[in-house]
Design a protein around this motif. Structure first.
Motif, PDB file in Angstrom:
ATOM      1  N   ASP A 116      -2.580 -27.681  45.681  1.00 34.99           N
ATOM      2  CA  ASP A 116      -2.879 -26.924  46.944  1.00 34.99           C
ATOM      3  C   ASP A 116      -1.396 -26.607  47.124  1.00 34.99           C
ATOM      4  O   ASP A 116      -0.423 -27.272  47.449  1.00 34.99           O
ATOM      5  CB  ASP A 116      -3.708 -27.570  48.000  1.00 34.99           C
ATOM      6  N   GLY A 117      -1.107 -25.282  47.355  1.00 36.19           N
ATOM      7  CA  GLY A 117       0.219 -24.776  48.012  1.00 36.19           C
ATOM      8  C   GLY A 117       1.155 -24.509  46.787  1.00 36.19           C
ATOM      9  O   GLY A 117       2.506 -24.629  46.932  1.00 36.19           O
ATOM     10  N   PHE A 118       0.696 -24.376  45.595  1.00 32.27           N
ATOM     11  CA  PHE A 118       1.551 -24.497  44.316  1.00 32.27           C
ATOM     12  C   PHE A 118       0.883 -23.745  43.405  1.00 32.27           C
ATOM     13  O   PHE A 118      -0.279 -23.882  43.109  1.00 32.27           O
ATOM     14  CB  PHE A 118       1.777 -26.030  44.027  1.00 32.27           C
ATOM     15  N   PRO A 119       1.641 -22.981  42.456  1.00 33.76           N
ATOM     16  CA  PRO A 119       3.077 -22.852  42.313  1.00 33.76           C
ATOM     17  C   PRO A 119       3.547 -21.875  43.425  1.00 33.76           C
ATOM     18  O   PRO A 119       2.777 -20.823  43.517  1.00 33.76           O
ATOM     19  CB  PRO A 119       3.354 -22.262  41.114  1.00 33.76           C
ATOM     20  N   ARG A 120       4.575 -21.941  44.126  1.00 39.90           N
ATOM     21  CA  ARG A 120       5.008 -21.118  44.915  1.00 39.90           C
ATOM     22  C   ARG A 120       6.240 -20.154  44.733  1.00 39.90           C
ATOM     23  O   ARG A 120       6.629 -19.296  45.486  1.00 39.90           O
ATOM     24  CB  ARG A 120       5.617 -21.714  46.578  1.00 39.90           C
ATOM     25  N   LYS A 121       6.684 -20.269  43.328  1.00 34.71           N
ATOM     26  CA  LYS A 121       7.766 -19.501  42.977  1.00 34.71           C
ATOM     27  C   LYS A 121       7.567 -19.521  41.358  1.00 34.71           C
ATOM     28  O   LYS A 121       6.719 -20.397  40.735  1.00 34.71           O
ATOM     29  CB  LYS A 121       9.093 -20.334  43.300  1.00 34.71           C
ATOM     30  N   MET A 122       8.178 -18.345  40.757  1.00 32.84           N
ATOM     31  CA  MET A 122       7.620 -18.480  39.145  1.00 32.84           C
ATOM     32  C   MET A 122       8.299 -19.516  38.566  1.00 32.84           C
ATOM     33  O   MET A 122       7.480 -19.977  37.573  1.00 32.84           O
ATOM     34  CB  MET A 122       8.296 -17.204  38.876  1.00 32.84           C
ATOM     35  N   ASP A 123       9.408 -20.055  38.601  1.00 35.09           N
ATOM     36  CA  ASP A 123       9.920 -21.263  38.052  1.00 35.09           C
ATOM     37  C   ASP A 123       9.156 -22.467  38.071  1.00 35.09           C
ATOM     38  O   ASP A 123       8.906 -23.180  36.974  1.00 35.09           O
ATOM     39  CB  ASP A 123      11.364 -21.539  38.555  1.00 35.09           C
ATOM     40  N   GLN A 124       8.380 -22.695  39.275  1.00 32.98           N
ATOM     41  CA  GLN A 124       7.345 -23.835  39.308  1.00 32.98           C
ATOM     42  C   GLN A 124       6.128 -23.581  38.555  1.00 32.98           C
ATOM     43  O   GLN A 124       5.738 -24.531  37.921  1.00 32.98           O
ATOM     44  CB  GLN A 124       6.995 -23.836  40.781  1.00 32.98           C
ATOM     45  N   ALA A 125       5.790 -22.472  38.484  1.00 35.80           N
ATOM     46  CA  ALA A 125       4.485 -22.053  37.688  1.00 35.80           C
ATOM     47  C   ALA A 125       4.718 -22.317  36.322  1.00 35.80           C
ATOM     48  O   ALA A 125       3.889 -22.774  35.391  1.00 35.80           O
ATOM     49  CB  ALA A 125       4.222 -20.627  37.820  1.00 35.80           C
ATOM     50  N   LEU A 126       5.847 -21.629  35.716  1.00 36.39           N
ATOM     51  CA  LEU A 126       6.221 -21.809  34.224  1.00 36.39           C
ATOM     52  C   LEU A 126       6.466 -23.217  33.636  1.00 36.39           C
ATOM     53  O   LEU A 126       5.914 -23.666  33.153  1.00 36.39           O
ATOM     54  CB  LEU A 126       7.541 -20.886  34.033  1.00 36.39           C
ATOM     55  N   PRO A 182       4.838 -12.872  43.920  1.00 34.36           N
ATOM     56  CA  PRO A 182       5.040 -12.668  42.353  1.00 34.36           C
ATOM     57  C   PRO A 182       4.083 -13.533  41.488  1.00 34.36           C
ATOM     58  O   PRO A 182       3.793 -13.329  40.417  1.00 34.36           O
ATOM     59  CB  PRO A 182       6.437 -12.690  42.338  1.00 34.36           C
ATOM     60  N   VAL A 183       3.915 -14.928  41.938  1.00 29.17           N
ATOM     61  CA  VAL A 183       3.193 -15.760  41.050  1.00 29.17           C
ATOM     62  C   VAL A 183       1.628 -15.401  40.932  1.00 29.17           C
ATOM     63  O   VAL A 183       1.189 -15.454  40.084  1.00 29.17           O
ATOM     64  CB  VAL A 183       3.303 -17.333  41.891  1.00 29.17           C
ATOM     65  N   VAL A 184       1.241 -14.849  42.236  1.00 26.51           N
ATOM     66  CA  VAL A 184      -0.210 -14.572  42.287  1.00 26.51           C
ATOM     67  C   VAL A 184      -0.376 -13.400  41.391  1.00 26.51           C
ATOM     68  O   VAL A 184      -1.363 -13.173  40.289  1.00 26.51           O
ATOM     69  CB  VAL A 184      -0.775 -14.189  43.715  1.00 26.51           C
TER      70      VAL A 184
END
Ligand code: C5P
Ligand code: MG
Length: 222
Positions: A116-126, A182-184
């Motif tokens: 929940d509340g993650f990833p909030r930024k592209m670097d976290q997602a990758l 941008p992550v969405v």
């Protein structure tokens, strides 16, 4: 539990990449839960835990717990980022999540996670999908800012959260639009976003969540 590594300094050589994620998507299921601040992520996650038996891990809650943990080298940094509505350097959050997942797997036998509340930024997602576990899909709670603002200001009366005030809320909205949307969009392009309108009452929103879960092959436990 493995220690949380310091965020790398710019001049530092990057750590060698792990070539496989810590958890295989064959054994472990991860659903990301996104939406602006106050969209109702936590509320709907609680419903999903009750009906489907997921393990719920909130990145914000893990960061707040780490901030409070005596001896944490990241406490002050986390506090500052949260008050400013900025995204904490991803090494910290990804490691907290990996640790919490490992613990839930070992001690509770849990294998299906709502992050929940993650990833909030592209670097976290990758980073997460590369080193921890690829996600199945993202539940995205779509809610207008005016509704979220009202909810957060209301919550602020009792939440005790340092960021549920008008000034921090404005900053959090900006971060959400500029950094998290941008992550969405990234997952949307992969056909991995399930969008749920989140203006209505929690009960009504959960009906839509249940319909969406069904289309993704999830049935309630009871
Ligand atoms: O999700 P929640 O509203 O509890 O997050 C509170 C704060 O924690 C965010 O505004 C941000 O400062 C930080 N956070 C983060 N990275 C995440 C989740 C939360 O930096 N993935
Ligand atoms: Mg929350």
């Amino acid at each position: 539990m493995p220690a949380i590594p310091s965020p790398p300094a710019a001049e530092q050589i990057a750590a060698p990449k792990k070539d496989v994620p810590a958890f295989s998507p064959k054994d472990v299921g991860v659903i990301f839960v996104l939406g602006g601040p106050g969209a109702g992520k936590g509320t709907q996650c609680a419903n999903l835990v009750r009906e489907y038996g997921f393990k719920h891990l909130s990145a914000g809650d893990l960061l707040r717990a780490e901030q409070e943990r005596p001896g944490s080298q990241f406490g002050n940094m986390i506090k500052e980022y949260i008050r400013e509505g900025k995204i904490v350097p991803m090494e910290v959050t990804v490691q907290l999540l990996e640790n919490a997942m490992g613990e839930a797997i070992r001690t509770e036998g849990k294998k299906r996670f709502l992050i929940d509340g993650f990833p909030r930024k592209m670097d976290q997602a990758l980073k997460f999908e590369e080193t921890v576990c690829p996600s199945q899909f993202t539940l995205f709670f779509d809610c207008p800012e005016s509704v979220m603002q009202e909810r957060l200001l209301n919550r602020g009366k009792t939440s005790g959260r340092a960021d549920d005030n008008a000034e921090s809320i404005t900053k959090r909205f900006r971060t959400f639009i500029e950094t998290s949307m941008p992550v969405v969009d990234f997952f949307e392009k992969q056909g991995k976003v399930v969008k749920i309108p989140a203006i209505k009452t929690p009960e009504e929103v959960f009906q839509d969540v249940e319909t969406a879960m069904k289309t993704r092959g999830f049935q309630p436990q009871k």
